[in-house]
Design a protein around this motif. Structure first.
Motif, PDB file in Angstrom:
ATOM      1  N   TRP A  50      -5.087   1.742  -2.873  1.00 55.97           N
ATOM      2  CA  TRP A  50      -3.831   1.820  -3.644  1.00 55.97           C
ATOM      3  C   TRP A  50      -3.553   3.260  -4.053  1.00 55.97           C
ATOM      4  O   TRP A  50      -2.416   3.734  -3.941  1.00 55.97           O
ATOM      5  N   ARG A  51      -4.589   3.942  -4.499  1.00 56.76           N
ATOM      6  CA  ARG A  51      -4.399   5.323  -4.948  1.00 56.76           C
ATOM      7  C   ARG A  51      -3.879   6.197  -3.821  1.00 56.76           C
ATOM      8  O   ARG A  51      -2.938   6.979  -4.013  1.00 56.76           O
ATOM      9  N   ARG A  52      -4.475   6.080  -2.624  1.00 61.89           N
ATOM     10  CA  ARG A  52      -4.081   6.944  -1.518  1.00 61.89           C
ATOM     11  C   ARG A  52      -2.766   6.527  -0.868  1.00 61.89           C
ATOM     12  O   ARG A  52      -1.960   7.385  -0.493  1.00 61.89           O
ATOM     13  N   LEU A  53      -2.538   5.220  -0.740  1.00 64.34           N
ATOM     14  CA  LEU A  53      -1.355   4.759  -0.007  1.00 64.34           C
ATOM     15  C   LEU A  53      -0.141   4.526  -0.892  1.00 64.34           C
ATOM     16  O   LEU A  53       0.985   4.544  -0.400  1.00 64.34           O
ATOM     17  N   VAL A  54      -0.358   4.301  -2.184  1.00 63.68           N
ATOM     18  CA  VAL A  54       0.770   3.973  -3.068  1.00 63.68           C
ATOM     19  C   VAL A  54       0.982   5.057  -4.122  1.00 63.68           C
ATOM     20  O   VAL A  54       2.035   5.699  -4.168  1.00 63.68           O
ATOM     21  N   ARG A  55      -0.007   5.285  -4.974  1.00 59.62           N
ATOM     22  CA  ARG A  55       0.186   6.242  -6.064  1.00 59.62           C
ATOM     23  C   ARG A  55       0.460   7.650  -5.552  1.00 59.62           C
ATOM     24  O   ARG A  55       1.379   8.334  -6.027  1.00 59.62           O
ATOM     25  N   ASP A  56      -0.340   8.103  -4.563  1.00 56.07           N
ATOM     26  CA  ASP A  56      -0.207   9.484  -4.093  1.00 56.07           C
ATOM     27  C   ASP A  56       1.028   9.711  -3.227  1.00 56.07           C
ATOM     28  O   ASP A  56       1.374  10.861  -2.943  1.00 56.07           O
ATOM     29  N   THR A  57       1.680   8.649  -2.785  1.00 56.84           N
ATOM     30  CA  THR A  57       2.835   8.801  -1.894  1.00 56.84           C
ATOM     31  C   THR A  57       4.158   8.526  -2.595  1.00 56.84           C
ATOM     32  O   THR A  57       5.211   8.573  -1.956  1.00 56.84           O
ATOM     33  N   THR A  58       4.096   8.222  -3.895  1.00 60.04           N
ATOM     34  CA  THR A  58       5.324   7.944  -4.655  1.00 60.04           C
ATOM     35  C   THR A  58       5.345   8.807  -5.908  1.00 60.04           C
ATOM     36  O   THR A  58       4.304   9.178  -6.447  1.00 60.04           O
ATOM     37  N   ARG A  59       6.545   9.125  -6.374  1.00 67.50           N
ATOM     38  CA  ARG A  59       6.690  10.025  -7.524  1.00 67.50           C
ATOM     39  C   ARG A  59       6.575   9.300  -8.856  1.00 67.50           C
ATOM     40  O   ARG A  59       6.106   9.847  -9.835  1.00 67.50           O
ATOM     41  N   ALA A  60       7.030   8.056  -8.920  1.00 66.90           N
ATOM     42  CA  ALA A  60       7.035   7.336 -10.195  1.00 66.90           C
ATOM     43  C   ALA A  60       7.075   5.839  -9.902  1.00 66.90           C
ATOM     44  O   ALA A  60       7.024   5.403  -8.752  1.00 66.90           O
ATOM     45  N   TRP A  61       7.192   5.050 -10.989  1.00 67.29           N
ATOM     46  CA  TRP A  61       7.193   3.592 -10.841  1.00 67.29           C
ATOM     47  C   TRP A  61       8.570   3.086 -10.423  1.00 67.29           C
ATOM     48  O   TRP A  61       9.242   2.363 -11.148  1.00 67.29           O
ATOM     49  N   GLY A  62       8.935   3.488  -9.206  1.00 72.79           N
ATOM     50  CA  GLY A  62      10.165   2.970  -8.624  1.00 72.79           C
ATOM     51  C   GLY A  62       9.866   1.767  -7.751  1.00 72.79           C
ATOM     52  O   GLY A  62       8.746   1.251  -7.715  1.00 72.79           O
ATOM     53  N   PRO A  63      10.859   1.310  -6.988  1.00 71.24           N
ATOM     54  CA  PRO A  63      10.681   0.121  -6.131  1.00 71.24           C
ATOM     55  C   PRO A  63       9.526   0.248  -5.132  1.00 71.24           C
ATOM     56  O   PRO A  63       8.798  -0.712  -4.895  1.00 71.24           O
ATOM     57  N   ALA A  64       9.330   1.455  -4.548  1.00 71.55           N
ATOM     58  CA  ALA A  64       8.280   1.627  -3.554  1.00 71.55           C
ATOM     59  C   ALA A  64       6.898   1.439  -4.171  1.00 71.55           C
ATOM     60  O   ALA A  64       6.038   0.732  -3.617  1.00 71.55           O
ATOM     61  N   ARG A  65       6.668   2.064  -5.331  1.00 73.44           N
ATOM     62  CA  ARG A  65       5.354   1.936  -5.958  1.00 73.44           C
ATOM     63  C   ARG A  65       5.113   0.514  -6.445  1.00 73.44           C
ATOM     64  O   ARG A  65       4.000  -0.013  -6.308  1.00 73.44           O
ATOM     65  N   VAL A  66       6.124  -0.116  -7.000  1.00 75.34           N
ATOM     66  CA  VAL A  66       5.984  -1.498  -7.481  1.00 75.34           C
ATOM     67  C   VAL A  66       5.665  -2.438  -6.315  1.00 75.34           C
ATOM     68  O   VAL A  66       4.774  -3.290  -6.401  1.00 75.34           O
ATOM     69  N   THR A  67       6.376  -2.271  -5.191  1.00 73.81           N
ATOM     70  CA  THR A  67       6.148  -3.125  -4.024  1.00 73.81           C
ATOM     71  C   THR A  67       4.748  -2.926  -3.458  1.00 73.81           C
ATOM     72  O   THR A  67       4.028  -3.893  -3.169  1.00 73.81           O
ATOM     73  N   GLY A  68       4.335  -1.676  -3.299  1.00 71.33           N
ATOM     74  CA  GLY A  68       3.005  -1.396  -2.775  1.00 71.33           C
ATOM     75  C   GLY A  68       1.907  -1.943  -3.673  1.00 71.33           C
ATOM     76  O   GLY A  68       0.905  -2.492  -3.203  1.00 71.33           O
ATOM     77  N   THR A  69       2.095  -1.798  -4.978  1.00 68.09           N
ATOM     78  CA  THR A  69       1.110  -2.322  -5.930  1.00 68.09           C
ATOM     79  C   THR A  69       1.022  -3.835  -5.837  1.00 68.09           C
ATOM     80  O   THR A  69      -0.067  -4.421  -5.859  1.00 68.09           O
ATOM     81  N   ALA A  70       2.183  -4.477  -5.743  1.00 68.75           N
ATOM     82  CA  ALA A  70       2.202  -5.942  -5.648  1.00 68.75           C
ATOM     83  C   ALA A  70       1.475  -6.423  -4.398  1.00 68.75           C
ATOM     84  O   ALA A  70       0.718  -7.400  -4.435  1.00 68.75           O
ATOM     85  N   VAL A  71       1.690  -5.740  -3.290  1.00 70.74           N
ATOM     86  CA  VAL A  71       1.019  -6.128  -2.033  1.00 70.74           C
ATOM     87  C   VAL A  71      -0.485  -5.977  -2.164  1.00 70.74           C
ATOM     88  O   VAL A  71      -1.257  -6.857  -1.732  1.00 70.74           O
ATOM     89  N   LEU A  72      -0.957  -4.883  -2.771  1.00 78.65           N
ATOM     90  CA  LEU A  72      -2.387  -4.626  -2.867  1.00 78.65           C
ATOM     91  C   LEU A  72      -3.062  -5.448  -3.961  1.00 78.65           C
ATOM     92  O   LEU A  72      -4.288  -5.454  -4.072  1.00 78.65           O
ATOM     93  N   ILE A  73      -2.281  -6.140  -4.769  1.00 83.05           N
ATOM     94  CA  ILE A  73      -2.842  -7.122  -5.702  1.00 83.05           C
ATOM     95  C   ILE A  73      -2.815  -8.515  -5.073  1.00 83.05           C
ATOM     96  O   ILE A  73      -3.797  -9.253  -5.114  1.00 83.05           O
ATOM     97  N   ALA A  74      -1.695  -8.852  -4.433  1.00 84.61           N
ATOM     98  CA  ALA A  74      -1.558 -10.192  -3.843  1.00 84.61           C
ATOM     99  C   ALA A  74      -2.505 -10.377  -2.661  1.00 84.61           C
ATOM    100  O   ALA A  74      -3.055 -11.477  -2.475  1.00 84.61           O
ATOM    101  N   GLY A  75      -2.709  -9.330  -1.863  1.00 84.34           N
ATOM    102  CA  GLY A  75      -3.548  -9.441  -0.664  1.00 84.34           C
ATOM    103  C   GLY A  75      -4.949  -9.947  -0.959  1.00 84.34           C
ATOM    104  O   GLY A  75      -5.376 -10.977  -0.418  1.00 84.34           O
ATOM    105  N   PRO A  76      -5.707  -9.257  -1.821  1.00 81.16           N
ATOM    106  CA  PRO A  76      -7.070  -9.742  -2.099  1.00 81.16           C
ATOM    107  C   PRO A  76      -7.101 -11.090  -2.802  1.00 81.16           C
ATOM    108  O   PRO A  76      -8.031 -11.875  -2.588  1.00 81.16           O
ATOM    109  N   LEU A  77      -6.103 -11.376  -3.633  1.00 81.91           N
ATOM    110  CA  LEU A  77      -6.066 -12.686  -4.281  1.00 81.91           C
ATOM    111  C   LEU A  77      -5.876 -13.794  -3.249  1.00 81.91           C
ATOM    112  O   LEU A  77      -6.518 -14.854  -3.319  1.00 81.91           O
TER     113      LEU A  77
END
Length: 405
Positions: free
Chosen positions: A25-52
């Protein structure tokens, strides 16, 4: 004490799983986005839903959840298992690329800055890339490449499984095999793993592939299913179409004992397949024997080499069906000429082959142990993710050769 150990193992597993996903998440989502916009929210959701979903799919399959729920969770959950592995590997590989790309961008920035110090009267001065923008650019390039590599790898590996196994052919000379049995062909299939993901359509492709080889005998070497007869009986039904001059034979794998081995042995017999439960049969030119899987020991139905081989005529060649390659040591002691096994999947997902090699004497292919040959198939299906990387699925036609021919 056992409960404490299990709890510690679970905690360690959760910590490793959580840490790996946080790093991705840090490398693919946080480091590639500037703030908590749609891209970061979507990437975070995917990386939480996937392992669950992955954990839910495993729990549903092993816990005997309603089959519709197993199927609903199986595809996304198990595919995420494979995707998570290759996202992690790709991001780790990206750490090697990152400093090289950063150095390139910084060098380009210095060149642009030097040009900016000497502006042309006719052209506006180029603006050098700011440091934060350089970091974001590098992260996006590396992250995008890592994600594309992981998705492409899993996609291709999944396509390889779903299109069905390829046919391999090998020749195995046996010293005791008479001239009359020279050229006898055994179609070896293992690890089909019918379950919530691979169903009746996949079973039909396997059956059609086996029948196309026109073998003299078919050996189904365990791990046919991941689930009960009630849920998977219809998926296994195409196996009744298997055709060979000397019939089809089956031995249990470890997954049969997770799925109700007694019921599956009965079901296999109704499909016209002979079961070899620590038993053997005489065929023209050699003996065919089979032993139960080691997992059967938990139910008092483990392998019994003495029962299967103890009183046979040792001047005759013997071919043994045994799911796990580690059973080769007992086979050598009992004078078996050829053991046919599966179980390893060839590692299934690289670099899983290195893990498989640590637990098995042979991961895939033909090797000799004393006077006994061992052939290990990579298997026709897949457990968990319907994906293979670096270990393509196969059905092997083993042609026996007489040294007297």
């Amino acid at each position: 004490m056992a409960i404490v150990v299990i709890a510690l193992v679970v905690l360690v597993a959760v910590a490793v799983l959580g840490g790996a996903h946080w790093y991705v998440w840090r490398r693919l989502v946080r480091d590639t986005t500037r703030a908590w916009g749609p891209a970061r929210v979507t990437g975070t959701a995917v990386l939480i839903a996937g392992p669950l979903l992955m954990i839910a799919a495993l729990a549903a399959e092993r816990g005997g959840a309603p089959f519709w729920l197993q199927r609903a969770l199986g595809w996304p959950g198990f595919l995420w298992m494979a995707l998570a592995i290759y996202l992690l590997l790709a991001v780790l590989a990206g750490e090697l690329l990152r400093p090289l790309l950063r150095r390139f961008v910084e060098r380009r920035g210095r060149v642009e800055a030097a040009v900016a110090d000497k502006p042309s009267p006719e052209e506006p001065s180029p603006q050098p890339l700011a440091v934060p923008s350089r970091r974001l650019f590098v992260s996006r390039v590396v992250g995008g490449a890592a994600a594309a590599a992981a998705v492409g790898t899993v996609g291709y590996g999944t396509y390889g499984v779903l299109r069905g196994p390829s046919v391999k052919r090998i020749t195995v000379p046996l010293a005791k095999l008479p001239r009359s049995a020279h050229g006898f062909r055994i179609a070896v299939v293992s690890d089909i793993h019918l379950g919530p993901v691979l169903g009746r359509g996949f079973a039909q492709r396997v059956v059609d592939t086996i029948n196309s080889t026109q073998p003299d005998l078919i050996a189904v070497v365990g791990d046919l299913v991941d689930g009960s007869v009630k849920n998977l009986g219809p998926a296994a039904a195409p196996l009744a179409q298997l055709r060979a001059r000397h019939g089809s034979f089956f031995v249990t794998g470890n997954h049969e004992y997770f799925s109700g081995a007694e019921e599956w042995l009965e079901e296999v017999r109704t499909l016209g397949i002979h079961t070899l439960e620590n038993a053997r049969t005489e065929l023209p030119g050699f003996d065919l024997a089979g032993v139960n899987d080691l997992q059967g020991e938990s139910e008092g139905q483990g392998p019994d080499f003495g029962k299967a081989l103890g009183d046979r005529d040792t001047t005759r060649a013997c071919v043994l069906l045994a799911h796990q390659p580690v059973q080769i040591h007992e086979a050598v002691k009992h004078g078996v000429d050829l053991q046919l096994s599966g179980h390893t999947h060839g590692g299934q997902l690289w670099p899983g082959n290195f893990i498989a090699a640590a637990a098995n004497p042979t991961v895939a292919g033909l090797e000799r142990y004393g006077d006994t040959e061992l052939y290990v198939s990579r298997g026709a299906g897949a457990w968990g993710p319907p994906t293979r990387v670096g270990a393509p699925s196969d059905i092997t036609v083993v042609e026996l050769a007489s040294k007297q021919a």
